[in-house]
Design an enzyme around this catalytic site. Structure first.
Site, PDB file in Angstrom:
ATOM      1  N   SER A  59       1.822  -9.689  -0.753  1.00  0.00           N
ATOM      2  CA  SER A  59       1.494  -8.261  -0.646  1.00  0.00           C
ATOM      3  C   SER A  59       1.767  -7.641   0.715  1.00  0.00           C
ATOM      4  O   SER A  59       1.954  -6.424   0.807  1.00  0.00           O
ATOM      5  CB  SER A  59       0.023  -8.065  -1.020  1.00  0.00           C
ATOM      6  OG  SER A  59      -0.797  -8.899  -0.222  1.00  0.00           O
TER       7      SER A  59
ATOM      8  N   LYS B  48       0.829  -1.216   0.000  1.00  0.00           N
ATOM      9  CA  LYS B  48       0.000   0.000   0.000  1.00  0.00           C
ATOM     10  C   LYS B  48       0.859   1.261   0.000  1.00  0.00           C
ATOM     11  O   LYS B  48       0.482   2.281  -0.539  1.00  0.00           O
ATOM     12  CB  LYS B  48      -0.943  -0.004   1.211  1.00  0.00           C
ATOM     13  CG  LYS B  48      -1.945  -1.136   1.224  1.00  0.00           C
ATOM     14  CD  LYS B  48      -3.067  -0.940   0.230  1.00  0.00           C
ATOM     15  CE  LYS B  48      -4.080  -2.083   0.267  1.00  0.00           C
ATOM     16  NZ  LYS B  48      -5.090  -2.010  -0.780  1.00  0.00           N
TER      17      LYS B  48
ATOM     18  N   GLU C 108      -9.714   5.645   3.076  1.00  0.00           N
ATOM     19  CA  GLU C 108     -10.516   4.559   3.634  1.00  0.00           C
ATOM     20  C   GLU C 108      -9.541   3.411   3.896  1.00  0.00           C
ATOM     21  O   GLU C 108      -8.489   3.337   3.280  1.00  0.00           O
ATOM     22  CB  GLU C 108     -11.593   4.112   2.628  1.00  0.00           C
ATOM     23  CG  GLU C 108     -11.115   3.153   1.533  1.00  0.00           C
ATOM     24  CD  GLU C 108     -10.045   3.718   0.606  1.00  0.00           C
ATOM     25  OE1 GLU C 108     -10.015   4.948   0.420  1.00  0.00           O
ATOM     26  OE2 GLU C 108      -9.224   2.929   0.083  1.00  0.00           O
TER      27      GLU C 108
HETATM   28  C1  LIG Z   1      -1.574  -6.934   2.738  1.00  0.00           C
HETATM   29  C2  LIG Z   1      -2.706  -6.650   1.811  1.00  0.00           C
HETATM   30  N1  LIG Z   1      -2.759  -7.319   0.655  1.00  0.00           N
HETATM   31  C3  LIG Z   1      -3.767  -7.112  -0.235  1.00  0.00           C
HETATM   32  C4  LIG Z   1      -4.777  -6.211   0.032  1.00  0.00           C
HETATM   33  C5  LIG Z   1      -5.871  -6.062  -0.975  1.00  0.00           C
HETATM   34  O1  LIG Z   1      -5.791  -4.853  -1.656  1.00  0.00           O
HETATM   35  P1  LIG Z   1      -5.473  -4.781  -3.192  1.00  0.00           P
HETATM   36  O2  LIG Z   1      -6.362  -5.765  -3.885  1.00  0.00           O
HETATM   37  O3  LIG Z   1      -5.788  -3.375  -3.550  1.00  0.00           O
HETATM   38  O4  LIG Z   1      -4.039  -5.105  -3.384  1.00  0.00           O
HETATM   39  C6  LIG Z   1      -4.757  -5.484   1.238  1.00  0.00           C
HETATM   40  C7  LIG Z   1      -5.803  -4.508   1.539  1.00  0.00           C
HETATM   41  O5  LIG Z   1      -5.918  -3.974   2.586  1.00  0.00           O
HETATM   42  C8  LIG Z   1      -3.683  -5.710   2.143  1.00  0.00           C
HETATM   43  O6  LIG Z   1      -3.605  -5.052   3.303  1.00  0.00           O
END
Ligand SMILES: Cc1ncc(COP(=O)(O)O)c(C=O)c1O
Length: 399
Positions: A385, A102, A124
């Site tokens: 992620s 993020k 948000e």
């Molecule tokens: C660690 C992590 N991975 C994935 C996501 C999903 O978001 P996005 O689909 O925008 O990558 C989030 C959302 O809060 C997150 O905190």
């Protein structure tokens, strides 16, 4: 409401830049109240200028390197690979400052907001990771931050609520609807209408009205671009057979896929079974954009459910709906039990405690390697992620 322009149906190769008012095929657009149209246009103009400005790009690159810790490593998951009979590489967004991808998008948008003369960021958040990143960027740049978060998420992500407050942000619990990410988005958009003079809406995923889906993907494409270069030196074939990422709103997946969309790699987005807008949704409008959404026969948005708050969302970014229609990416689902099992398995085999969101991607790879969907010997590049600290209390309760 803004009129949507239908500007033909671009091909997969054009999916890098949306047509017209941010259209990805029939998805995207800008469905916002009249009063927000000039503000979306102002963000669009500012982003186009900034993205073309070498000084802006250099400053972003600098801060991503000395503050965030980019490039993040591409780590071979040696023991899990051996168990699964594949070659699994992990793109380690969990190792960024603040612990998830993020921050890439937030720093881009925060620098843009400062360039636009705004002094306050509105955001948000679901899992709290986007909120923490926003609070962090605000502190770094001397701005204020107000973060809207569903009350239910404030309860299950207490650590991140505390982190945001420590960083000086105001956290506003949202008590309407399902008290999760969907309601936090609605409240943040409502608040933006009233505060647009001095405030910038720092949206956390590749969704929302144009230009956000495109802009957020451009800020996140650093994941895919780095991974592409890293794969080129790590793999004899140059590119992996599969590129896998979890999909909530879709930003980490969009950024990852952007680096591989023009290669033969199979792109796979993994949705939460209870928040599977592509697999179980239909075309509709939510939070200012048209895409696949979970809705009933009257068009009422249904509640999503996922053990991972960041995937607990009934919509998906428009680029993913488009890539799914084109057949360029496939979207699959995993359930909460598989996610918890995958979190434990990655921890025990690789010494990595990942976020429950990221564990969706891991869970699918485990299942697909087991049933032959991923053939033995394949190379798989998976975007991890985020890190799992925020989810320890959820996992503690389960065990
Ligand atoms: C660690 C992590 N991975 C994935 C996501 C999903 O978001 P996005 O689909 O925008 O990558 C989030 C959302 O809060 C997150 O905190």
């Amino acid at each position: 409401m803004d009129q949507l322009l239908r500007v033909g149906h671009p091909t997969a190769a054009d999916s890098r830049r949306p047509a017209g008012l941010g259209r990805f095929g029939e998805y995207g657009g800008r469905f916002v109240p009249e009063s927000l149209v000039p503000d979306c246009e102002e963000v669009e103009r500012a982003f186009i200028e900034a993205w073309a400005d070498p000084l802006f790009r250099a400053e972003l690159h600098h801060v991503l390197s000395i503050y965030v810790g980019r490039p993040t490593p591409l780590t071979p998951a040696a023991r899990l690979s051996a168990e699964l009979g594949i070659n699994l590489l992990l793109k380690r967004e969990d190792l960024t400052h603040t612990g998830s991808h993020k921050i890439n998008n937030v720093l881009g948008q925060a620098l843009l907001a400062r360039r636009m003369g705004k002094r306050r960021l509105i955001a948000e958040t679901g899992a709290g990771q986007h909120g923490v990143a926003t609070a962090t960027a605000a502190a770094l740049l001397g701005m204020e931050a107000t973060v809207f978060m569903g009350e239910r998420d404030t309860e299950r992500q207490q650590l991140n609520v505390f982190r945001m407050r420590m960083l000086g942000a105001e956290v506003v619990p949202v008590t309407s609807g399902s008290r999760t990410l969907k309601d936090a988005c609605s409240e943040a958009l409502r608040h933006w209408v009233t505060a647009v003079e001095d405030s910038y809406y720092c949206l956390g995923s590749a969704m929302g009205p144009h230009p956000y889906p495109w802009m957020v993907r451009q800020f996140q494409r650093v994941i895919g671009d780095e991974a592409r270069t890293q794969c080129a030196s790590a793999l004899s074939a140059g590119t992996p057979d599969f590129v896998v990422a979890c999909v909530g709103g879709g930003s980490n997946a969009a950024g990852t896929f952007a680096g591989f969309v023009d290669t033969p790699a199979r792109l796979v987005g993994v949705e939460a079974a209870g928040g599977a807008a592509i697999n179980a949704g239909s075309t509709g409008v939510l939070h200012g954009f048209r895409s696949k959404v979970l809705q009933d026969e009257h068009g009422q948005i249904s509640e999503a459910h996922s053990i991972a708050p960041g995937l607990d969302y009934p919509g998906v970014g428009p680029e993913h709906a488009y890539l799914a229609d084109l057949g360029r990416a496939s979207y699959v689902t995993v359930d909460d039990a598989e996610v918890v099992a995958a979190t434990h398995r990655l921890a025990r085999t690789e010494g990595i405690l990942c976020a429950l969101e990221s564990a969706h991607a891991v869970a699918w790879v485990i299942r697909a390697a087991g049933d032959g969907t991923i053939p033995p010997g394949s190379t798989v590049m998976l975007t991890l992620s985020g890190r799992g600290d925020k989810d320890m209390s959820t996992l503690m309760e389960l065990s």
